[in-house]
Every structure is written in C-alpha cells, then in structure tokens.
Design an enzyme around this catalytic site. Structure first.
Site, mmCIF file in Angstrom:
data_model
loop_
_atom_site.group_PDB
_atom_site.id
_atom_site.type_symbol
_atom_site.label_atom_id
_atom_site.label_comp_id
_atom_site.label_asym_id
_atom_site.label_seq_id
_atom_site.Cartn_x
_atom_site.Cartn_y
_atom_site.Cartn_z
ATOM 1 N N HIS A 189 -9.544 2.212 -2.242
ATOM 2 C CA HIS A 189 -8.130 1.972 -1.925
ATOM 3 C C HIS A 189 -7.490 1.111 -3.019
ATOM 4 C CE1 HIS A 189 -4.469 1.082 0.054
ATOM 5 N NE2 HIS A 189 -4.886 0.262 1.006
ATOM 6 N N CYS B 79 0.804 -1.227 0.000
ATOM 7 C CA CYS B 79 0.000 0.000 0.000
ATOM 8 C C CYS B 79 0.837 1.277 0.000
ATOM 9 C CB CYS B 79 -0.940 0.013 1.199
ATOM 10 S SG CYS B 79 -1.911 -1.482 1.372
#
Length: 400
Positions: A356, A92
């Site tokens: 996301h 991420c």
C-alpha cells in the site's frame, strides 16, 4: 435530462511492481518511480509527451524531495516544459482523486489528454523538527524535542485524535465483532490470490519493470515484492498484535508499507480520433464521501452506494470490485455491509499481499481492476478506497 458531458476514455494504464518497505525499490526516489510510469503510460498509448494537456499525480510523503514532485517526474520522463501539472494529497485516496480531477477537466472541455496517477516512496520518507528549531529552543535540559517520523505523522496517524489508523481499525473490528481468525483468513486469501495471479503472469500486462542499480550490476524488478508463498493460518495466528496489546490486527492482516507508482492516460473522444487511439476502458462516474475520522474503513461502502445511485445500477450489475485492503477489516466490512460476493472482490489479492504505497494506491487499484476486467472478459467494475481523517472515494468504469 440528457447528459451532455463528454465521454472520458482510458488509453493506457500501468504501474510499477510494488516494493516492500526498505526493500528492492528503497533506493528509487518517488520522482523516479513517477517518471517510470509516466513514460511507460505514454509509450503504451503510442503518444509523445507534447500531446498532453495536463498531468495530475497523487503524492503524500513529499517533504524533503523538492518542489512539485510530479513536475520533476514529468521532466525526467521527457514531457516538455510547456506541459504543466500538479500534485494532489487526499492521503490514501490521493491518486484516485487525481483520476477524478482529470476526468472532470476533460468533461468540462478544459483538456483532451490528461495523465493521472500517483507515486510514493515510503522507504524514502524522512524525519523533521518543528518550527521551534528555526527560532531557537528555550530549554537547556537535553534535547528539546524528538525527531518526528513523517511517514507516521503525515501518512498513518489521524491528526485530529492522535490515534494511528491501525488503532482506529481496531475500534471498527470490535464494533462489528470480527474475530482474529476472520481477519487472518482475509490475509491468507489475499496472498493466495496475489501469488496465483503473479505466477500466472496476470500482472505482466500492467507492470512496468524497474531497473535498480547495485554493486553487482543492474537488477530488473518486475514482480511485486510483498507476496509470500509461505503464509499459512498457523503462521498468521502466531503474529503479535501491532496496534494494541489485546488487539486483533497484526503485521500479517494489515496492509504493507510500500514503494510504487501508477499512471493512466485519459482521453476525450476528440483526442481518440485525432491520435487514432485505442481505448481500453471508459470512465463512467466517480464519487467521494466523508465521515467520522475513526470510521474510515467503512466509508468506501457508502461511497460505492452513492456511486451506484448516480449510475442507476444495482450491486449485482457490477462484475468486479477493488476495495483497498488497508486492513483485513476493510474486506470484511465491504462484504458484510454491501452484501456482495467475495468472488468479485479483489480477485487478484490486495494491499495485504501486494502493498500500500499510500499516494499511489488509489490509481494502482484502478489499473489492476481495468486489467482484471479484460482478462475475465467482464464489463463493469468499481474501485474504492478509504483515506485517513475520515473519507473515501470510488470510481466506476466500463471495459471496452
């Protein structure tokens, strides 16, 4: 000792709208998503691709899409073949570390203009068979092994423990004693703030519309697809736990699986002068930190503390924060452990509402922070993001 490193400026910062998993952008490859923001970032800065020294793009779920996705995207964006670049994978944090790498290149005098960002299509992530398929299975009883979902395997599961990141976030919620309603309230506020920002046109300055061909003609996607106007505490409370039968985390208070891309162009003072550029922000410093794999949601707090020490600043000196909402737990930890104001955190909502796209999220939150600082007429901001297998990155910037 005087800091002799060169200043690093941001001269453009853009992102795509964020598409829902299997939604409006599902037919757009990560390469095309990347090309769209690369092209737009250059256009916004009034630069041509041949002025670049380098491009660096975060990308996690690349299997099956061919060699070196950022280079494929750059060529589609019209960046000349002589300009090279690379992909970086820090889960991420991938596209935030891409920005930090670009900043390091400029400060070291190795480059003057670098395009940095990230791209991800979770919708176009495939499945795989292990190396056993290449060499032949020994078993004659049924299917020797199942297909493995690469999105889960490479993006959402801790390879060291076998746990999903959601299961690990549940452990953190239990340790800190968070209640289900606390988490649902974070989710509700994320949608409320994102909806307000979207309806007010506050995202327009950062979003690059995407043209999506279809049976009924081309559709223009220019809004984030995950924001919902109908979310209530009641509707959130009815959702079932997503990661364990008696858990607190649901599809409603966790970030959405998504498709999207973001890009920034970083410039040295020499490049600013040479091309008569108009900087919109100055990058100050960045940091990264590791920790126990399952404690990843709390690691951005330590990264921010470390960054504040580097800058000799206090928490109160920072005007706005972006902390990626991997889970609602992330926001509660950020507020509780840092002691900062909720009114300064993710003021336009976060990944629970917006989504996301893992390899693009680190740069997406930097882009959103940069535009929010300008809209709020504020100066200093910090963006932070956790990543799987236990780590986090943070970056500080000054709006000009």
């Amino acid at each position: 000792m005087k800091d002799t490193m060169r200043e690093v400026y941001v001269v453009s910062a853009v992102r795509t709208p964020i598409g829902r998993f299997g939604g409006a952008l599902a037919g757009i490859s990560p390469i095309d998503l990347g090309a769209s923001v690369m092209n737009a970032a250059l256009e916004r800065a009034n630069l041509s691709g041949d002025t670049l020294d380098l491009y660096i793009m975060g990308n996690v779920l690349r299997a099956g899409h061919g060699q070196l996705l950022p280079r494929q995207a750059a060529l589609k964006a019209g960046i000349p073949t002589r300009v090279n670049g690379y992909a970086v994978d820090m889960v991420c944090s991938s596209s935030m570390i891409s920005i930090l790498n670009a900043m390091t290149s400029i400060r070291a005098g190795e480059a003057d203009l670098v395009l940095a960002g990230g791209m991800e299509s979770m919708s176009q992530t495939g499945f795989f068979l292990s190396h056993r398929a290449r060499w032949g299975y020994k078993s004659l009883l049924g299917t020797p092994e199942p297909l493995i979902d690469l999105m889960v395997q490479d993006g959402l599961r801790d390879a060291t423990t076998g746990e999903s990141m959601g299961e690990q976030a549940e452990q953190m919620a239990a340790i800190y004693g968070f209640a289900r309603q606390d988490l649902d309230e974070v989710a509700l506020e994320s949608h409320r703030r994102s909806l307000t920002a979207s309806n007010s046109g506050l995202f327009q300055s950062e979003i690059v519309p995407i043209q999506v061909p279809g049976k009924r003609g081309t559709q223009t996607i220019d809004r984030d697809e995950g924001i919902r106007a109908d979310v209530t505490l009641e509707s959130l409370s009815k959702l079932r736990p997503a990661f364990k039968p008696d858990g607190l985390l649901t599809a409603g208070n966790s970030s959405q699986l998504s498709d999207g891309a973001a890009a920034l162009i970083l410039a040295s003072q020499a490049a600013v002068d040479r091309y008569q550029l108009q900087p919109i922000a100055k990058l100050l410093k960045g940091t990264w930190i590791g920790g126990e794999t399952w404690r990843f949601p709390e690691l951005p707090i330590f990264a921010v503390k470390q960054l504040l020490e580097k800058l000799s600043l206090r928490l109160s000196d920072i005007d706005l924060f972006e902390n990626n909402e991997a889970f609602a737990v992330s926001n509660l930890l950020f507020q509780q452990m840092l002691g900062g104001s909720n009114q300064k955190l993710n003021i336009h909502g976060g990944a629970i509402a917006l989504g996301h796209p893992i390899g693009a999220s680190g740069s997406r939150i930097v882009v959103t922070l940069m535009h929010a600082l300008k809209q709020q007429n504020q100066a200093l901001g910090i963006a932070a993001i956790c990543h799987g297998t236990g780590g986090a990155t943070a970056i500080a910037l000054e709006q000009l």
